[in-house]
Design an enzyme around this catalytic site. Structure first.
Site, PDB file in Angstrom:
ATOM      1  CB  SER A 152      -3.353  69.930 100.457  1.00 58.51           C
ATOM      2  OG  SER A 152      -3.176  71.338 100.336  1.00 58.51           O
TER       3      SER A 152
ATOM      4  CE  LYS B  88      -1.921  80.247  99.543  1.00 54.75           C
ATOM      5  NZ  LYS B  88      -2.280  81.605  99.158  1.00 54.75           N
TER       6      LYS B  88
ATOM      7  CB  THR C 181      -4.934  78.956 103.329  1.00 54.50           C
ATOM      8  OG1 THR C 181      -6.007  78.055 103.567  1.00 54.50           O
ATOM      9  CG2 THR C 181      -3.639  78.176 103.453  1.00 54.50           C
TER      10      THR C 181
ATOM     11  CE1 TYR D 278      -3.032  77.428  98.056  1.00 55.88           C
ATOM     12  CE2 TYR D 278      -4.453  76.220  99.562  1.00 55.88           C
ATOM     13  CZ  TYR D 278      -4.037  77.409  99.006  1.00 55.88           C
ATOM     14  OH  TYR D 278      -4.609  78.579  99.415  1.00 55.88           O
ATOM     15  CG  HIS D 279      -3.952  73.839 102.711  1.00 50.51           C
ATOM     16  ND1 HIS D 279      -4.654  72.867 102.040  1.00 50.51           N
ATOM     17  CD2 HIS D 279      -4.825  74.844 102.933  1.00 50.51           C
ATOM     18  CE1 HIS D 279      -5.908  73.270 101.863  1.00 50.51           C
ATOM     19  NE2 HIS D 279      -6.045  74.464 102.395  1.00 50.51           N
TER      20      HIS D 279
HETATM   21  N1  USQ Z   1     -15.564  69.039 100.169  1.00 45.46           N
HETATM   22  C1  USQ Z   1     -16.574  68.100 100.027  1.00 45.46           C
HETATM   23  N2  USQ Z   1     -17.098  67.917  98.787  1.00 45.46           N
HETATM   24  C2  USQ Z   1     -16.671  68.607  97.691  1.00 45.46           C
HETATM   25  C3  USQ Z   1     -15.653  69.554  97.840  1.00 45.46           C
HETATM   26  C4  USQ Z   1     -15.110  69.730  99.095  1.00 45.46           C
HETATM   27  O1  USQ Z   1     -16.989  67.452 100.987  1.00 45.46           O
HETATM   28  O2  USQ Z   1     -17.200  68.378  96.601  1.00 45.46           O
HETATM   29  C5  USQ Z   1     -14.984  69.279 101.489  1.00 45.46           C
HETATM   30  C6  USQ Z   1     -13.497  69.048 101.518  1.00 45.46           C
HETATM   31  O3  USQ Z   1     -13.198  67.683 101.724  1.00 45.46           O
HETATM   32  C7  USQ Z   1     -13.058  69.978 102.637  1.00 45.46           C
HETATM   33  C8  USQ Z   1     -14.061  71.125 102.588  1.00 45.46           C
HETATM   34  O4  USQ Z   1     -15.156  70.647 101.811  1.00 45.46           O
HETATM   35  O5  USQ Z   1     -13.179  69.336 103.879  1.00 45.46           O
HETATM   36  C9  USQ Z   1     -13.536  72.393 101.961  1.00 45.46           C
HETATM   37  O6  USQ Z   1     -13.044  72.083 100.688  1.00 45.46           O
HETATM   38  P1  USQ Z   1     -12.764  73.213  99.576  1.00 45.46           P
HETATM   39  O7  USQ Z   1     -12.420  72.495  98.297  1.00 45.46           O
HETATM   40  O8  USQ Z   1     -13.858  74.193  99.544  1.00 45.46           O
HETATM   41  O9  USQ Z   1     -11.511  73.971 100.209  1.00 45.46           O
HETATM   42  P2  USQ Z   1      -9.943  73.665 100.187  1.00 45.46           P
HETATM   43  O10 USQ Z   1      -9.559  72.574  99.272  1.00 45.46           O
HETATM   44  O11 USQ Z   1      -9.507  73.522 101.610  1.00 45.46           O
HETATM   45  O12 USQ Z   1      -9.322  74.980  99.587  1.00 45.46           O
HETATM   46  C10 USQ Z   1     -10.043  76.205  99.455  1.00 45.46           C
HETATM   47  C11 USQ Z   1      -9.333  77.090  98.440  1.00 45.46           C
HETATM   48  C12 USQ Z   1      -7.955  77.453  98.972  1.00 45.46           C
HETATM   49  C13 USQ Z   1      -8.098  78.070 100.353  1.00 45.46           C
HETATM   50  C14 USQ Z   1      -8.823  77.116 101.292  1.00 45.46           C
HETATM   51  C15 USQ Z   1      -9.103  77.705 102.658  1.00 45.46           C
HETATM   52  O13 USQ Z   1      -9.227  76.425  97.198  1.00 45.46           O
HETATM   53  O14 USQ Z   1      -7.335  78.370  98.066  1.00 45.46           O
HETATM   54  O15 USQ Z   1      -6.811  78.343 100.874  1.00 45.46           O
HETATM   55  O16 USQ Z   1     -10.120  76.827 100.717  1.00 45.46           O
HETATM   56  S1  USQ Z   1      -9.120  76.475 103.913  1.00 45.46           S
HETATM   57  O17 USQ Z   1      -9.995  75.384 103.510  1.00 45.46           O
HETATM   58  O18 USQ Z   1      -9.586  77.086 105.153  1.00 45.46           O
HETATM   59  O19 USQ Z   1      -7.760  75.984 104.060  1.00 45.46           O
END
Ligand code: USQ
Length: 382
Positions: free
Chosen positions: A179, A185, A144, A181-182
């Protein structure tokens, strides 16, 4: 190639399996339905029901003529892993078999230890199985972008050259996850890198950003072939969530200041990236790392885009700024390099208004199924 897709029931695993067969590969999938089980335990439902793997495999055979072999079991258990690798000696293993949600990993101690145990044990078992049954096989591991966090420098593709006190060396790019989870990874990457050095295994680690979308070239024929699609706070990713919220009339849940920037990609591009990686394997003794994203957006930019598409479709979309349940930088520098997969031939499918409108039109058909209670629970990370 003979490709084993671990985590074949998930949002990305099932579409990947179909895509690989449609591109001439022989495919088997393995899963223990962990995601479905956790969703039931946490009282969250996907937007629509998804048939189990055996049924989807039968359906896909009917539509396409291609077989997908199904193994149901727990990949943290060596006996199951041994059985699959003996019955289906793969040339390539696509490893998605992890608890994939950052918010879930931060829910409580049980969720945290489940995430740690599941993710690390499956990765370890995959490495041991490759060593024992198919030492030349290529592991394509889903990592990730969150492994890097949001450093105040450009993010390289996996590796960084360090010049220290007059001497130079190359190291894994610094990782600082946001997090648990991260963090698992990062630990996976370290395990893989260790065994690349010890045993000369071949590995591609794909640092993927948040994925959005539903439609792929293979699932247009029948909605039963669509992926498992969450929109809740635990498992839904932000673009998919915002589209569902827009349709439900729920103001878009921007966490904090909304300057959080990530590298996004269309689900179609996930499949292409994984296939291109499999078809162009890493060398033996190589840990190859690609940053798997096609464009970057802040949360505010995403909210405005979805509001704009809603406007065009006659749907009034509100935006609310909520207290951020997560602990993360809300205004930061973000400049990840992502040329490796383009060099392998990736042709990106960008986030256009049409792409968002099509997703929104589909979700409208399921409007009555949207449960507003699961959109925002304010699960605190701190
Ligand atoms: N966010 C909001 N509002 C929401 C949901 C999320 O503002 O209702 C924000 C979060 O705070 C974050 C961003 O949007 O800053 C991305 O959140 P996300 O829930 O889309 O992504 P994340 O929790 O980081 O995890 C997802 C996948 C995970 C993957 C990761 C890639 O669930 O499996 O590894 O994206 S990354 O984000 O680049 O680490």
């Amino acid at each position: 190639m003979r490709i084993l897709v671990l985590g074949g029931d998930g949002y990305l695993g099932w579409p990947t399996a179909m895509h690989l067969t449609a591109n001439g590969h022989e495919v088997a999938v393995a899963d223990n339905y962990l995601r479905r089980q956790i969703c039931r335990e946490e009282n969250v439902d996907p937007l629509f029901e998804t048939p189990n793997l055996n049924r989807r495999s039968e359906l896909w055979k009917k539509f396409s003529g291609f077989d997908i072999r199904v193994f149901i079991g727990d990949l943290t258990q060596w006996d199951f892993v041994e059985e699959i690798f003996k019955k289906f000696t793969p040339d390539c293993i696509v490893h998605y078999a992890e608890q994939p949600a950052a918010p879930y990993s931060m829910l409580n101690r049980r969720a945290a230890t489940l995430t740690l145990q599941n993710n690390l044990m499956v990765t370890a078992n995959v490495i041991f199985a490759v060593r024992e049954f198919c030492p030349d096989a290529h592991i394509v591991k889903l990592g990730t972008m969150g492994e890097y966090g949001t450093p105040n420098i450009d993010i390289e593709e996996g590796w960084i050259d360090i010049n220290h006190k007059g001497k130079k060396d190359t190291f894994l790019f610094p990782r600082q996850a946001g997090s648990l989870y991260h963090t698992t990874k990062i630990m996976d990457t370290d395990l893989l890198w260790f065994y690349v050095r010890m045993w000369n295994i071949r590995v591609t680690d794909l640092m993927q950003g948040p994925v959005y979308g539903l439609f792929t070239n293979e699932n247009e024929s029948d909605t039963r072939l669509l992926p498992f699609f969450n929109y809740d706070e635990l498992f839904g990713t932000v673009i998919n969530r915002f589209v569902v919220q827009a349709v439900a009339g729920f103001p878009l849940t921007v966490f904090g200041k909304g300057g959080q920037t990530r590298g996004y990609l269309n689900i179609k591009d996930t499949l292409n990236c994984v296939r291109l990686s499999a078809e162009n394997p890493a060398e033996q003794g190589e840990l190859r790392i690609f940053n798997q994203l096609t464009e970057t957006f802040s949360v505010n930019e995403l909210a405005l885009r979805i509001q704009h598409v809603g406007d065009q479709m006659g749907i009034k979309v509100g935006i609310q700024s909520l207290e951020n349940p997560r602990k993360e930088a809300e205004n930061h520098y973000y400049n990840p390099k992502h040329t490796g997969l383009l060099e392998l031939g990736l042709e990106p499918n960008y986030l256009t208004d049409d792409v968002l409108a099509r997703l929104m039109e589909f979700v409208i058909k399921y409007k009555s199924k949207i449960n507003q209670d699961q959109i925002y629970r304010n699960i605190k990370w701190g």
